[in-house]
Design a protein around this motif. Structure first.
Motif, PDB file in Angstrom:
ATOM      1  N   ASN A 182       0.801  -1.145   0.097  1.00 51.83           N
ATOM      2  CA  ASN A 182      -0.416  -0.097  -0.355  1.00 51.83           C
ATOM      3  C   ASN A 182       0.634   1.314   0.057  1.00 51.83           C
ATOM      4  O   ASN A 182       0.406   2.322  -0.688  1.00 51.83           O
ATOM      5  N   ARG A 183       2.085   1.216   1.075  1.00 50.27           N
ATOM      6  CA  ARG A 183       2.920   2.198   0.806  1.00 50.27           C
ATOM      7  C   ARG A 183       3.128   2.432  -0.470  1.00 50.27           C
ATOM      8  O   ARG A 183       3.570   3.758  -0.909  1.00 50.27           O
ATOM      9  N   VAL A 184       4.057   1.434  -1.124  1.00 51.64           N
ATOM     10  CA  VAL A 184       4.746   1.351  -2.577  1.00 51.64           C
ATOM     11  C   VAL A 184       4.026   2.621  -3.531  1.00 51.64           C
ATOM     12  O   VAL A 184       3.977   2.868  -4.388  1.00 51.64           O
ATOM     13  N   LEU A 185       2.705   1.887  -3.257  1.00 57.13           N
ATOM     14  CA  LEU A 185       0.824   2.234  -4.454  1.00 57.13           C
ATOM     15  C   LEU A 185       0.920   3.685  -4.358  1.00 57.13           C
ATOM     16  O   LEU A 185       0.137   3.976  -4.832  1.00 57.13           O
ATOM     17  N   GLY A 186       1.438   4.018  -3.155  1.00 59.80           N
ATOM     18  CA  GLY A 186       0.620   5.839  -2.839  1.00 59.80           C
ATOM     19  C   GLY A 186      -0.752   5.408  -2.182  1.00 59.80           C
ATOM     20  O   GLY A 186      -0.776   6.608  -2.007  1.00 59.80           O
ATOM     21  N   GLY A 187      -0.963   4.549  -1.147  1.00 59.74           N
ATOM     22  CA  GLY A 187      -2.083   4.125   0.126  1.00 59.74           C
ATOM     23  C   GLY A 187      -2.720   3.284  -0.381  1.00 59.74           C
ATOM     24  O   GLY A 187      -3.619   2.974   0.842  1.00 59.74           O
ATOM     25  N   GLY A 188      -2.674   2.605  -1.210  1.00 55.18           N
ATOM     26  CA  GLY A 188      -3.614   1.606  -1.738  1.00 55.18           C
ATOM     27  C   GLY A 188      -3.847   1.391  -3.544  1.00 55.18           C
ATOM     28  O   GLY A 188      -3.083   2.109  -4.450  1.00 55.18           O
ATOM     29  N   ILE A 189      -4.310   0.771  -3.994  1.00 58.54           N
ATOM     30  CA  ILE A 189      -4.384   0.270  -5.181  1.00 58.54           C
ATOM     31  C   ILE A 189      -6.110   1.585  -6.060  1.00 58.54           C
ATOM     32  O   ILE A 189      -6.934   1.506  -5.048  1.00 58.54           O
ATOM     33  N   VAL A 190      -5.720   1.807  -7.301  1.00 60.42           N
ATOM     34  CA  VAL A 190      -6.375   3.354  -7.491  1.00 60.42           C
ATOM     35  C   VAL A 190      -7.045   2.010  -8.319  1.00 60.42           C
ATOM     36  O   VAL A 190      -6.373   1.514  -9.466  1.00 60.42           O
ATOM     37  N   PRO A 191      -8.662   1.945  -8.938  1.00 55.10           N
ATOM     38  CA  PRO A 191      -9.359   1.242  -9.436  1.00 55.10           C
ATOM     39  C   PRO A 191      -9.452   2.080 -10.392  1.00 55.10           C
ATOM     40  O   PRO A 191      -8.472   2.955 -11.417  1.00 55.10           O
ATOM     41  N   GLY A 192      -9.140   0.885 -11.816  1.00 60.80           N
ATOM     42  CA  GLY A 192      -9.002   1.255 -13.471  1.00 60.80           C
ATOM     43  C   GLY A 192      -7.438   1.304 -13.520  1.00 60.80           C
ATOM     44  O   GLY A 192      -7.257   1.378 -14.991  1.00 60.80           O
ATOM     45  N   SER A 193      -6.668   1.744 -13.210  1.00 61.57           N
ATOM     46  CA  SER A 193      -4.708   1.339 -12.694  1.00 61.57           C
ATOM     47  C   SER A 193      -4.035   0.172 -13.879  1.00 61.57           C
ATOM     48  O   SER A 193      -5.159  -0.902 -13.538  1.00 61.57           O
ATOM     49  N   LEU A 194      -3.461   0.203 -14.475  1.00 61.58           N
ATOM     50  CA  LEU A 194      -2.559  -0.707 -14.931  1.00 61.58           C
ATOM     51  C   LEU A 194      -1.957  -0.576 -14.484  1.00 61.58           C
ATOM     52  O   LEU A 194      -0.106   0.682 -14.421  1.00 61.58           O
ATOM     53  N   ILE A 195      -0.736  -1.413 -13.538  1.00 60.45           N
ATOM     54  CA  ILE A 195       0.448  -1.884 -12.654  1.00 60.45           C
ATOM     55  C   ILE A 195       0.933  -2.662 -13.875  1.00 60.45           C
ATOM     56  O   ILE A 195       0.692  -3.683 -13.800  1.00 60.45           O
ATOM     57  N   LEU A 196       3.104  -2.260 -14.032  1.00 60.13           N
ATOM     58  CA  LEU A 196       3.447  -3.304 -14.405  1.00 60.13           C
ATOM     59  C   LEU A 196       4.687  -3.561 -12.540  1.00 60.13           C
ATOM     60  O   LEU A 196       5.095  -2.288 -11.999  1.00 60.13           O
ATOM     61  N   ILE A 197       5.099  -5.357 -13.217  1.00 61.05           N
ATOM     62  CA  ILE A 197       6.044  -5.332 -11.831  1.00 61.05           C
ATOM     63  C   ILE A 197       6.867  -6.766 -12.678  1.00 61.05           C
ATOM     64  O   ILE A 197       6.492  -6.979 -13.294  1.00 61.05           O
ATOM     65  N   GLY A 198       7.775  -5.065 -12.194  1.00 55.04           N
ATOM     66  CA  GLY A 198       9.340  -5.899 -12.592  1.00 55.04           C
ATOM     67  C   GLY A 198      10.009  -6.540 -12.249  1.00 55.04           C
ATOM     68  O   GLY A 198      10.087  -6.017 -11.244  1.00 55.04           O
ATOM     69  N   GLY A 247      -1.743  -2.567 -25.037  1.00 57.70           N
ATOM     70  CA  GLY A 247      -2.266  -1.032 -25.681  1.00 57.70           C
ATOM     71  C   GLY A 247      -3.993  -1.723 -25.486  1.00 57.70           C
ATOM     72  O   GLY A 247      -4.783  -1.168 -25.103  1.00 57.70           O
ATOM     73  N   GLU A 248      -3.474  -2.656 -25.521  1.00 56.55           N
ATOM     74  CA  GLU A 248      -5.273  -3.636 -25.280  1.00 56.55           C
ATOM     75  C   GLU A 248      -5.376  -3.956 -23.627  1.00 56.55           C
ATOM     76  O   GLU A 248      -7.069  -2.887 -23.398  1.00 56.55           O
ATOM     77  N   LEU A 249      -4.411  -4.156 -23.026  1.00 54.35           N
ATOM     78  CA  LEU A 249      -4.938  -4.160 -21.292  1.00 54.35           C
ATOM     79  C   LEU A 249      -4.555  -2.712 -21.035  1.00 54.35           C
ATOM     80  O   LEU A 249      -6.222  -2.204 -19.861  1.00 54.35           O
ATOM     81  N   MET A 250      -4.536  -1.386 -21.121  1.00 55.58           N
ATOM     82  CA  MET A 250      -4.550  -0.102 -21.302  1.00 55.58           C
ATOM     83  C   MET A 250      -6.720   0.124 -21.472  1.00 55.58           C
ATOM     84  O   MET A 250      -7.259   0.260 -20.529  1.00 55.58           O
ATOM     85  N   GLN A 251      -6.793  -0.516 -22.492  1.00 56.15           N
ATOM     86  CA  GLN A 251      -7.765   0.129 -22.881  1.00 56.15           C
ATOM     87  C   GLN A 251      -8.859  -0.889 -21.349  1.00 56.15           C
ATOM     88  O   GLN A 251     -10.065  -0.361 -21.683  1.00 56.15           O
ATOM     89  N   ILE A 252      -8.734  -1.920 -21.884  1.00 56.52           N
ATOM     90  CA  ILE A 252      -9.608  -2.766 -20.618  1.00 56.52           C
ATOM     91  C   ILE A 252      -9.462  -2.308 -19.223  1.00 56.52           C
ATOM     92  O   ILE A 252     -11.000  -2.662 -18.731  1.00 56.52           O
ATOM     93  N   ALA A 253      -8.786  -1.900 -19.091  1.00 54.84           N
ATOM     94  CA  ALA A 253      -8.536  -1.250 -17.330  1.00 54.84           C
ATOM     95  C   ALA A 253      -9.404   0.513 -17.018  1.00 54.84           C
ATOM     96  O   ALA A 253     -10.423   0.103 -16.602  1.00 54.84           O
ATOM     97  N   ILE A 275      -5.652  -3.865 -13.333  1.00 52.86           N
ATOM     98  CA  ILE A 275      -4.638  -4.399 -14.173  1.00 52.86           C
ATOM     99  C   ILE A 275      -3.432  -4.889 -13.716  1.00 52.86           C
ATOM    100  O   ILE A 275      -2.645  -4.038 -14.279  1.00 52.86           O
ATOM    101  N   PHE A 276      -3.428  -5.943 -12.788  1.00 51.28           N
ATOM    102  CA  PHE A 276      -1.619  -6.288 -12.578  1.00 51.28           C
ATOM    103  C   PHE A 276      -0.207  -7.000 -13.882  1.00 51.28           C
ATOM    104  O   PHE A 276      -1.210  -7.773 -14.329  1.00 51.28           O
ATOM    105  N   VAL A 277       0.315  -6.549 -14.157  1.00 47.75           N
ATOM    106  CA  VAL A 277       0.968  -6.830 -15.171  1.00 47.75           C
ATOM    107  C   VAL A 277       2.431  -7.465 -15.142  1.00 47.75           C
ATOM    108  O   VAL A 277       3.064  -6.677 -13.959  1.00 47.75           O
ATOM    109  N   VAL A 278       2.709  -8.882 -14.782  1.00 43.07           N
ATOM    110  CA  VAL A 278       4.391  -9.163 -14.909  1.00 43.07           C
ATOM    111  C   VAL A 278       5.258  -8.857 -15.847  1.00 43.07           C
ATOM    112  O   VAL A 278       4.527  -9.598 -17.307  1.00 43.07           O
ATOM    113  N   GLY A 279       5.820  -7.895 -15.634  1.00 39.90           N
ATOM    114  CA  GLY A 279       7.267  -8.349 -17.119  1.00 39.90           C
ATOM    115  C   GLY A 279       8.525  -8.597 -17.010  1.00 39.90           C
ATOM    116  O   GLY A 279       8.686  -8.555 -15.418  1.00 39.90           O
TER     117      GLY A 279
END
Length: 460
Positions: A83-99, A201-207, A214-218
């Motif tokens: 939660n701290r790293v995300l800025g206080g929690g998960i924002v609805p409709g956000s696209l998050i990339l984790i590498g 691009g398609e995942l961003m449109q869905i979100a 949407i969480f995306v692993v890279g």
């Protein structure tokens, strides 16, 4: 009827530059051996898709005064570090990339987060292109992750994934990983630049159109950067790096891009048999193995975002065997070490040009703020003079080229953290004493020069 023939082109996997012939070096980005052959099949002309919402409404120009934004608050997970790293929690409709490096724990982290989100009533779809459903279930049993709202879906075709998202209407989607997904209509190989760009691009449109997080692993390259074009990081809302040493149990989650919060935050986890566990007080872990009277050791109070962390800076200064002295550092900037050693030679009359210097930040953490200068200098002098610093002393301050100690930010928080962990004395820049009253439980020493600090702390 004439059918367009497929043609061959060579595409740079680093910057997406295309060429009709093979090139050893990409003329656009200058990288070597990144051109990969791809077969391009011309598609029939068709109208561009229009962004629509989940209810089927098409987007259209609107006055800003007429736009109503969602007042929905962030969704907090049970992991306060995330939660701290995300800025206080998960924002609805956000696209998050984790590498992160292979085997570091990206899938473990997201599976635990998926289980927590599903237990609070959210519907989660976990899409895996690398493992079967039974393999994910085995890991989930080990992590004690089980919920009636968590769905597993082993698939790589984006058309099927989108169809299931539209049918299920989940609140959260996990894509593990983006390099294994295949976009329809793209003839290039899976994991290529064209595929990654189309899938993202398609995942961003869905979100954005459906309000789905949407969480995306890279995957990452040998250099530590997320594989694929830089446009991948530009398109997403948040980029997180999961770092750590495979030979140690601690993991660090760091934000390098965040549209909804600070990029300086840091979360620390410990990998155990039952999964990832939060480290509530990382300062104690970084200091627990410190020897009491060891020379070449100094404690610094470093700020990682809004969190103060006490870290041990270690130095080993030995006479050089070869002609040129070595300068080696781990977790510290090598150029900063060389600069501080030059300042010590000039301003403290220490002969260091014929000494090998080996420095590290204990615990595997990386320190890069100016406030660590004073601790680095003290550790170098402590090892060179073979004189130990006091075990209850810590140091904060930026060292200038003329030997002055310059002020740093958030000094109150740094002093409070040192006091909480039992330190009796802290050396800070003298100018930082203005405008506030130090706590009575710790001796705050204001210093203005490097020579003054060495005299008070090491009596040299």
């Amino acid at each position: 009827m004439n059918v367009a023939k497929p043609r061959t082109t060579y595409v740079c996997q680093n910057c997406d530059y295309s060429s009709p012939r093979y090139l050893g070096r990409c003329p656009n980005c200058g990288e070597w051996n990144t051109m990969v052959e791809e077969v391009v099949t011309p598609a029939a002309a068709k109208p561009q898709s229009t962004r629509t919402t989940a209810s089927g409404e098409r987007s259209h120009p609107q006055l800003m005064s007429e736009i109503k934004h969602s007042t929905e608050s962030r969704t907090k997970t049970q992991m306060e570090e995330l939660n701290r790293v995300l800025g206080g929690g998960i924002v609805p409709g956000s696209l998050i990339l984790i590498g992160g490096d292979p085997g570091i724990g990206k899938s473990t982290l997201l599976l635990q987060v998926s289980g927590q989100l599903s237990q609070t009533g959210g519907k989660v779809l976990y899409v895996s292109g690398e493992e079967s459903a039974s393999q994910i279930k085995m890991r989930a049993d080990r992590l004690v992750v089980n919920s009636d709202h968590l769905y597993l879906y082993p698939e790589t075709d984006m058309a099927s994934i989108r169809a299931n998202i539209e049918q299920m209407k989940p609140d959260y989607v996990v894509i593990d990983s983006v390099q294994t997904m295949q976009a329809p209509g793209i003839e290039s190989a899976i994991g290529s630049v064209s595929q990654i760009r189309a899938v993202t691009g398609e995942l961003m449109q869905i979100a954005k159109t459906n309000g789905i997080t949407i969480f995306v692993v890279g995957h990452v390259t040998k250099g530590g950067a997320i594989a694929g074009p830089k446009i991948l990081e530009h398109m997403v809302d948040t980029v997180l790096y999961f770092e750590g040493d495979l030979h140690h149990t601690y993991r660090i989650l760091r934000a390098v891009k965040n549209r909804f919060g600070s990029t300086n935050e840091l979360g620390i986890f410990e990998m155990r048999e039952g999964g990832l566990y939060e480290v509530a007080n990382p300062s104690e872990i970084f200091l627990e193995e410190r020897l009491k009277d060891a020379t070449g050791s100094a404690i610094v109070v470093s700020m990682e975002g809004t969190r103060p962390i006490l870290v041990e800076v270690q130095a080993l200064i030995t006479p050089s065997v070869f002609g040129n002295a070595q300068r080696t550092s781990s977790g510290l900037d090598r150029n900063r070490v060389s600069l501080l050693m030059a300042v010590l030679e000039k301003r403290a009359n220490l002969m260091l040009q014929n000494q090998d210097a080996f420095l590290k930040a204990a615990g595997g953490v990386k320190l890069d703020e100016p406030a660590i200068d004073l601790a680095i200098a003290l550790s170098i002098v402590s090892s060179y003079r073979d004189t130990a610093t006091q075990p209850t002393d810590c140091f904060v301050g930026e060292v200038g080229l003329t030997g002055e100690i310059r002020r740093v930010n958030r000094i109150e928080q740094r002093v409070a953290e040192a006091k909480k962990l039992g330190f009796k004395r802290i050396f800070i820049p003298k100018n930082n004493l203005q405008g506030w009253t130090p706590d009575p439980g710790i001796d705050v020493v204001g210093v203005s020069t490097l020579r003054q600090t060495l005299k008070l702390a090491l009596d040299v």
